[in-house]
Design an enzyme around this catalytic site. Structure first.
Site, mmCIF file in Angstrom:
data_model
loop_
_atom_site.group_PDB
_atom_site.id
_atom_site.type_symbol
_atom_site.label_atom_id
_atom_site.label_comp_id
_atom_site.label_asym_id
_atom_site.label_seq_id
_atom_site.Cartn_x
_atom_site.Cartn_y
_atom_site.Cartn_z
ATOM 1 N N GLU A 1 -2.727 10.163 -0.516
ATOM 2 C CA GLU A 1 -1.656 10.963 -0.042
ATOM 3 C C GLU A 1 -0.246 11.505 -0.432
ATOM 4 O O GLU A 1 0.537 11.543 0.289
ATOM 5 C CB GLU A 1 -0.980 9.600 0.933
ATOM 6 C CG GLU A 1 -2.212 8.765 1.691
ATOM 7 C CD GLU A 1 -1.724 7.510 3.099
ATOM 8 O OE1 GLU A 1 -0.419 7.876 2.807
ATOM 9 O OE2 GLU A 1 -2.634 6.858 3.488
ATOM 10 N N LYS B 1 -2.407 6.376 16.067
ATOM 11 C CA LYS B 1 -4.008 7.065 15.339
ATOM 12 C C LYS B 1 -4.530 7.747 16.080
ATOM 13 O O LYS B 1 -5.330 6.963 16.386
ATOM 14 C CB LYS B 1 -3.773 6.525 13.741
ATOM 15 C CG LYS B 1 -3.482 5.928 12.875
ATOM 16 C CD LYS B 1 -4.011 5.143 11.992
ATOM 17 C CE LYS B 1 -3.181 5.021 10.317
ATOM 18 N NZ LYS B 1 -3.594 4.013 9.583
ATOM 19 N N LYS C 1 4.866 9.869 10.341
ATOM 20 C CA LYS C 1 4.026 9.679 8.468
ATOM 21 C C LYS C 1 3.032 10.269 8.403
ATOM 22 O O LYS C 1 1.685 10.569 9.386
ATOM 23 C CB LYS C 1 4.411 7.557 8.234
ATOM 24 C CG LYS C 1 2.606 7.209 8.297
ATOM 25 C CD LYS C 1 2.874 5.866 7.737
ATOM 26 C CE LYS C 1 1.032 5.316 7.405
ATOM 27 N NZ LYS C 1 1.780 3.949 6.935
ATOM 28 N N GLN D 1 0.402 -1.330 -0.230
ATOM 29 C CA GLN D 1 -0.047 0.353 0.175
ATOM 30 C C GLN D 1 0.487 1.215 0.033
ATOM 31 O O GLN D 1 0.123 2.292 -0.807
ATOM 32 C CB GLN D 1 -0.699 0.492 1.073
ATOM 33 C CG GLN D 1 -1.876 1.444 1.019
ATOM 34 C CD GLN D 1 -3.440 0.556 2.212
ATOM 35 O OE1 GLN D 1 -4.097 0.230 1.365
ATOM 36 N NE2 GLN D 1 -3.314 1.813 3.660
ATOM 37 N N ARG E 1 -4.054 9.527 8.477
ATOM 38 C CA ARG E 1 -4.955 8.852 7.836
ATOM 39 C C ARG E 1 -5.083 9.254 6.363
ATOM 40 O O ARG E 1 -4.621 10.390 6.149
ATOM 41 C CB ARG E 1 -6.710 9.530 8.677
ATOM 42 C CG ARG E 1 -6.220 8.475 10.135
ATOM 43 C CD ARG E 1 -6.271 7.122 10.235
ATOM 44 N NE ARG E 1 -6.342 5.805 9.304
ATOM 45 C CZ ARG E 1 -7.187 5.431 10.156
ATOM 46 N NH1 ARG E 1 -7.384 5.266 11.125
ATOM 47 N NH2 ARG E 1 -7.353 3.690 9.693
ATOM 48 N N SER E 2 -5.770 8.400 5.715
ATOM 49 C CA SER E 2 -5.676 8.953 3.709
ATOM 50 C C SER E 2 -6.619 9.724 4.082
ATOM 51 O O SER E 2 -6.755 10.920 2.540
ATOM 52 C CB SER E 2 -6.187 7.352 3.317
ATOM 53 O OG SER E 2 -7.083 7.518 4.025
ATOM 54 N N GLU F 1 5.322 -2.050 8.217
ATOM 55 C CA GLU F 1 4.486 -1.916 8.738
ATOM 56 C C GLU F 1 3.086 -2.957 8.307
ATOM 57 O O GLU F 1 3.035 -3.206 7.040
ATOM 58 C CB GLU F 1 3.374 -0.818 8.626
ATOM 59 C CG GLU F 1 1.965 -0.352 9.221
ATOM 60 C CD GLU F 1 1.866 1.062 8.872
ATOM 61 O OE1 GLU F 1 0.152 1.150 8.549
ATOM 62 O OE2 GLU F 1 2.246 1.654 8.578
ATOM 63 N N ASP G 1 0.006 -2.063 12.732
ATOM 64 C CA ASP G 1 -1.477 -0.795 12.671
ATOM 65 C C ASP G 1 -2.765 -1.269 12.904
ATOM 66 O O ASP G 1 -3.000 -1.199 14.322
ATOM 67 C CB ASP G 1 -1.677 -0.243 11.165
ATOM 68 C CG ASP G 1 -2.536 0.878 11.304
ATOM 69 O OD1 ASP G 1 -2.771 1.522 11.669
ATOM 70 O OD2 ASP G 1 -2.658 1.490 9.798
ATOM 71 N N ASP H 1 4.458 0.232 4.023
ATOM 72 C CA ASP H 1 3.282 -0.179 4.554
ATOM 73 C C ASP H 1 2.775 -1.422 3.335
ATOM 74 O O ASP H 1 1.833 -1.309 2.856
ATOM 75 C CB ASP H 1 1.869 0.691 4.957
ATOM 76 C CG ASP H 1 0.333 0.594 5.680
ATOM 77 O OD1 ASP H 1 0.841 -1.003 5.881
ATOM 78 O OD2 ASP H 1 -0.068 1.405 5.556
#
Length: 430
Positions: A205, A337, A388, A163, A366-367, A285, A312, A242
């Site tokens: 992102e 998060k 990140k 991802q 977050r996206s 991740e 995550d 990730d």
């Protein structure tokens, strides 16, 4: 004391054009706090519940008017008069008011909006920048920015399985130097991709999202870009991934659909071992799915002395799940998060638990983001050493990087860049 005088929520849009919650909180001493709630594209099943309206005729079911109503009609009357500086009491009250294990009645997006707004109001009341209010005089470490310069998985069309392909510019003396290096590699990568006839459209992102034949091809192009930008792969800039493996894991078969085939966990472990040998990877991740505790423990035992394995979907910023990982030796790093757990207090608890047990922590966006810069202040306040927050593109991502530049300037000579010390794997490149 900064008594809460008013709380008001409204529906706004995030960076993907989806509705999210904004909360404005005022105190009796004139302070105001704004809480903007982010949202993820790939989410862990154990995350706190994000309340959506589900009416397909309005924002395709993604409206958050129910969460807004929960703030304005249920939470606000209960918290008015409370001390905004007593974060724990405020968060505990909202958790009790919700009455479910995953904030499944009021919604984590409702609760977090109020929690964040109170935090900002308290900091303003104390006349302190947020990082100083949270961390006191100890907060002084600028984090290594893990910059997602190629997007795949749920963050892009025509995607690779992995991802996020990130660069980690740790071999520099200051944050501003590291940021410059990351930006230069990002722009160089665009030219590298163009020369190969590949598309340079952007994912959620801000990273490039070309159609790749293999996952390894993405890494090779990134290596080329690092070198072409004038930097040394491994020594100055590492690579972080990730994998988000829960996204391509099939519960019924117990297999990962990876590189066009169904793969078992042994294949995946072997794949990661070969990848780490071939590229300067310092962080992976979610290498295994979110309930694959034994596989997580196995890879941590095999490779955990060489790099960090970041939980995550595995941990979802939840101290209970994190404690299980610590006890099992599953993973050695926590992704942080705020909206996964839903309150500021519980987020801070998770970071503290990770730190006490020798885990690294990477504070994350977050996206679906907003211009909010809380995670920048949080990373410095708790000296996590890592953040990140996407590619150096798109305003909602750039806001976080720019906030760190401001903090670095404010700290002056007391500012310290985390650099090599942020990652276990960097030691072999020193």
């Amino acid at each position: 004391m900064a008594a809460i005088e008013s709380v008001y929520a409204r529906q706004i849009l995030d960076s993907r054009g989806n509705p999210t919650v904004e909360v404005v909180l005022d105190t009796d001493d004139g302070a105001r706090g704004l809480g903007l709630v982010p949202s993820g594209a790939s989410t862990g099943e154990a995350e706190a519940w994000e309340r959506r309206d589900g009416d397909k005729s309005v924002y395709q079911g993604k409206g958050v008017l129910g969460a807004v109503k929960a703030v304005n009609e249920e939470i606000a009357p209960k918290v008015i008069g409370m001390d905004a500086t007593d974060q724990r009491a405020l968060d505990d009250l909202m958790i009790e008011l919700d009455g479910t294990p995953n904030k499944g009645r009021l919604g984590a997006n409702a609760i977090l909006g109020v929690s964040l707004a109170a935090l900002y109001a308290a900091a303003e009341s104390a006349e302190l920048p947020l990082y100083r209010y949270i961390g006191g005089t100890n907060g002084h470490v600028l984090p290594v920015p893990n910059m997602n310069i190629m997007n795949g998985g749920a963050h892009a069309d025509f995607a690779t399985d992995i991802q996020e392909y990130m660069i980690s510019p740790y071999g520099f003396q200051t944050y501003s130097e590291a940021l410059q290096a990351g930006v230069e590699v990002y722009h160089t990568l665009k030219n590298v991709l163009k020369k190969q006839g590949l598309a340079t459209g952007l994912g959620d992102e801000g990273g490039f999202a070309p159609k790749m034949k293999t996952n390894e091809d993405s890494l090779k192009y990134i290596m080329d870009a690092i070198s072409a930008a004038g930097y040394e792969p491994g020594k100055q800039i590492g690579i972080a991934l990730d994998v988000a493996s829960s996204e391509f894991y099939n519960k019924e078969t117990g297999k990962y659909h990876f590189d066009g085939e169904d793969r078992d966990s042994e294949y995946m472990l072997d794949f990661y071992e070969k990848l780490v040998d071939q590229f300067p990877i310092v962080s992976i991740e979610d290498p295994f799915q979110e309930e694959g505790w034994e596989d997580w423990a196995k890879i941590t035992k095999a490779l955990g002395d060489r790099l960090q394995f970041v939980g995550d979907d595995l941990f979802v910023t939840n101290p209970v799940r994190l404690k299980k990982g610590i006890d099992m030796g599953a993973g050695n790093s926590l992704l942080v998060k705020l909206n996964q757990i839903g309150t500021v207090s519980e987020t801070l608890d998770a970071i503290e638990l990770a730190t006490k047990n020798g885990f690294t922590s990477m504070v994350s966006h977050r996206s679906g983001e907003t211009p909010d810069t809380t995670i920048s202040d949080l990373a410095v306040a708790k000296n996590t050493g890592q953040i990140k927050t996407g590619a150096p593109a798109r305003g909602e991502r750039i806001a976080k990087y720019n906030r760190l530049l401001e903090i670095e300037e404010e700290l002056g000579s007391t500012a310290e860049y985390a650099g090599y010390s942020a990652f276990k794997a960097c030691r072999k490149y020193m």
